[in-house]
Design a protein around this motif. Structure first.
Motif, short mmCIF file in Angstrom:
data_model
loop_
_atom_site.label_atom_id
_atom_site.label_comp_id
_atom_site.label_asym_id
_atom_site.label_seq_id
_atom_site.Cartn_x
_atom_site.Cartn_y
_atom_site.Cartn_z
N ILE A 193 0.84 -1.19 0.00
CA ILE A 193 0.00 0.00 0.00
C ILE A 193 0.88 1.24 0.00
O ILE A 193 0.63 2.20 -0.74
CB ILE A 193 -0.98 -0.01 1.20
N TYR A 194 1.92 1.23 0.79
CA TYR A 194 2.88 2.34 0.80
C TYR A 194 3.60 2.42 -0.55
O TYR A 194 3.67 3.49 -1.16
CB TYR A 194 3.88 2.18 1.95
N ASN A 228 -11.95 8.01 -8.31
CA ASN A 228 -12.10 6.60 -8.65
C ASN A 228 -11.03 5.67 -8.07
O ASN A 228 -11.30 4.48 -7.89
CB ASN A 228 -12.13 6.42 -10.17
N TYR A 229 -9.84 6.19 -7.82
CA TYR A 229 -8.77 5.30 -7.38
C TYR A 229 -8.04 5.80 -6.14
O TYR A 229 -7.91 5.08 -5.16
CB TYR A 229 -7.74 5.08 -8.51
N LEU A 230 -7.57 7.03 -6.20
CA LEU A 230 -6.74 7.51 -5.11
C LEU A 230 -7.48 7.67 -3.78
O LEU A 230 -6.90 7.45 -2.73
CB LEU A 230 -6.04 8.83 -5.50
N SER A 231 -8.75 8.02 -3.82
CA SER A 231 -9.49 8.13 -2.57
C SER A 231 -9.61 6.76 -1.89
O SER A 231 -9.51 6.67 -0.66
CB SER A 231 -10.87 8.75 -2.79
N LYS A 272 -6.12 5.96 -0.61
CA LYS A 272 -5.86 6.85 0.52
C LYS A 272 -6.45 6.28 1.81
O LYS A 272 -5.79 6.28 2.87
CB LYS A 272 -6.45 8.22 0.21
N VAL A 273 -7.68 5.78 1.75
CA VAL A 273 -8.31 5.18 2.94
C VAL A 273 -7.48 4.00 3.43
O VAL A 273 -7.21 3.88 4.63
CB VAL A 273 -9.76 4.75 2.63
N ARG A 274 -7.06 3.15 2.52
CA ARG A 274 -6.24 2.00 2.91
C ARG A 274 -4.92 2.47 3.51
O ARG A 274 -4.46 1.93 4.51
CB ARG A 274 -5.96 1.11 1.69
#
Length: 159
Positions: free
Chosen positions: A84-85, A111-114, A117-119
């Protein structure tokens, strides 16, 4: 100059997908997209044998943010949260130079970064040591990045 760290990220991501419990067609597409990322975006990386060369299969090109997110989801299931990092920093740090033409920034965020970002914010990466400086997340931006890219990184890290 060879980008061995990108090569390493891709090889390890392919291993994650190979070990994932996914639909075979999705798995084939993900691996094919990972294997072809260096060529498509002209990275000097990808020093591995391509395995997805099935002439009877119709491969579908995916946005790097889409398959990066999918790799992260599968890596998280396999308790390999460092992906994830690594993928977050790869997609953010190389956005302007390689990926800015692929999708509008607002669409990437939505669509992707949000979702990524949560993860990302579910884990503490304070003591994580990236394999290379190019895969380091500079939370306050970097002097080599454009202002738009620095704003994207700050959005990802703080907003």
């Amino acid at each position: 100059m060879s980008m061995w760290e990108i090569n390493e990220l891709l090889k390890n991501s392919i291993a994650v997908i190979n070990n994932a419990n996914l639909d075979i067609n999705l798995k084939k597409n993900l691996i094919w997209n990972l294997e072809n990322l260096p060529e498509k975006y002209q990275f000097d990386a990808g020093g591995f044998a391509k395995t997805e060369n099935d002439s009877d299969f119709c491969y579908e090109a995916m946005n790097p943010y889409e398959f990066g997110l999918l790799v992260c989801i599968e890596a998280e299931k396999q308790s390999k949260t460092h992906f994830i990092y690594d993928w977050s920093t790869f997609l953010l740090n190389y956005w302007n130079e390689y990926f800015s033409e692929s999708t509008k920034l607002d669409d990437l965020k939505k669509n992707y970064l949000s979702l990524l970002k949560v993860r990302f914010h579910n884990y503490n990466f304070e003591n994580y040591k990236p394999i290379h400086a190019s895969l380091t997340l500079y939370k306050n931006g970097n002097e080599w990045f454009t202002e738009e890219q620095n704003q994207l990184i700050k959005w990802f890290c703080f907003e």
